[in-house]
Enzyme design. Structure first.
Site, PDB file in Angstrom:
ATOM      1  N   HIS A 297      59.984 -21.918  15.829  1.00  8.77           N
ATOM      2  CA  HIS A 297      61.020 -21.769  17.115  1.00  8.77           C
ATOM      3  C   HIS A 297      61.010 -22.877  17.721  1.00  8.77           C
ATOM      4  O   HIS A 297      61.672 -22.727  18.772  1.00  8.77           O
ATOM      5  CB  HIS A 297      60.368 -20.432  17.793  1.00  8.77           C
ATOM      6  CG  HIS A 297      59.881 -19.546  17.137  1.00  8.77           C
ATOM      7  ND1 HIS A 297      58.603 -18.983  16.792  1.00  8.77           N
ATOM      8  CD2 HIS A 297      60.771 -18.216  16.590  1.00  8.77           C
ATOM      9  CE1 HIS A 297      58.662 -17.989  16.049  1.00  8.77           C
ATOM     10  NE2 HIS A 297      59.817 -17.486  15.893  1.00  8.77           N
TER      11      HIS A 297
HETATM   12  S1  FES Z   1      57.447 -22.021  18.008  1.00  9.66           S
HETATM   13 FE1  FES Z   1      57.049 -19.933  17.810  1.00  9.66          FE
HETATM   14  S2  FES Z   1      55.241 -19.758  16.616  1.00  9.66           S
HETATM   15 FE2  FES Z   1      55.488 -21.863  17.134  1.00  9.66          FE
END
Ligand code: FES
Length: 173
Positions: A138
């Site tokens: 993410h």
């Molecule tokens: S940014 Fe979501 S698990 Fe690493």
């Protein structure tokens, strides 16, 4: 116990493939029984990151180059998302200075648990916008001291309990 020890980007890239999610690497009882892991540092070149397995989790051991250390030191605490060191070798309220993240008196060594503090993916070394790791799940960016700098992860990468047994050997756990 040495899981992988090749070139920095390749090492952690392969580590990412091997360990895409924490959910897939739940330690079994035999792994948990191994509460400590030793690592020979003598073969880790300057700038290289090695990934080892400790209690079923990846741990990144990075022999930081001088410019990488300097860049991490320049960061002011006010710039940090998480101001705490998250270092199990220090008091819980220790601030997240580079000195409190790196090994005591051996600032080139950075030892962090390779589990993103958002949802547990394994970040990729030498990636992202802050000279450290990028978690591709993410988009969390960690700097050269493993501190979260951008993205949804709420905390710095954890520093596990460890100690130097000699100048070239550490024991994690
Ligand atoms: S940014 Fe979501 S698990 Fe690493």
């Amino acid at each position: 116990m040495l899981f992988l020890a090749t070139g920095a980007a390749a090492a952690v890239g392969a580590g990412f493939l091997a360990w895409p999610f924490v959910a897939q690497m739940n330690p079994d009882a035999s792994e948990l029984a191994l509460s400590s892991t030793e690592l020979d540092l003598s073969q880790i070149a300057e700038g290289q990151v090695v990934t080892i397995k400790w209690r079923g989790k990846p741990v990144f051991v990075w022999n930081r180059a001088k410019d990488q250390i300097e860049k991490a030191k320049e960061v002011k605490l006010e710039e940090l998302i998480d101001p705490l060191a998250r270092n199990e070798n220090l008091e819980p309220d220790a601030p997240a200075t580079d000195a409190n993240r790196a090994a005591k008196d051996k600032e080139n060594w950075l030892v962090v648990v390779g589990v993103c503090t958002h949802l547990g993916c394994v970040p990729i070394a030498n990636s992202g916008d802050f000279g450290g790791w990028l978690c591709p799940c993410h988009g969390s960016h960690y700097d050269g001291a493993g501190r979260i700098r951008r993205g949804p992860a709420p905390q710095n990468l954890d520093v596990p309990p460890y100690a130097f047994e000699s100048d070239t050997k550490i024991k994690i756990g």
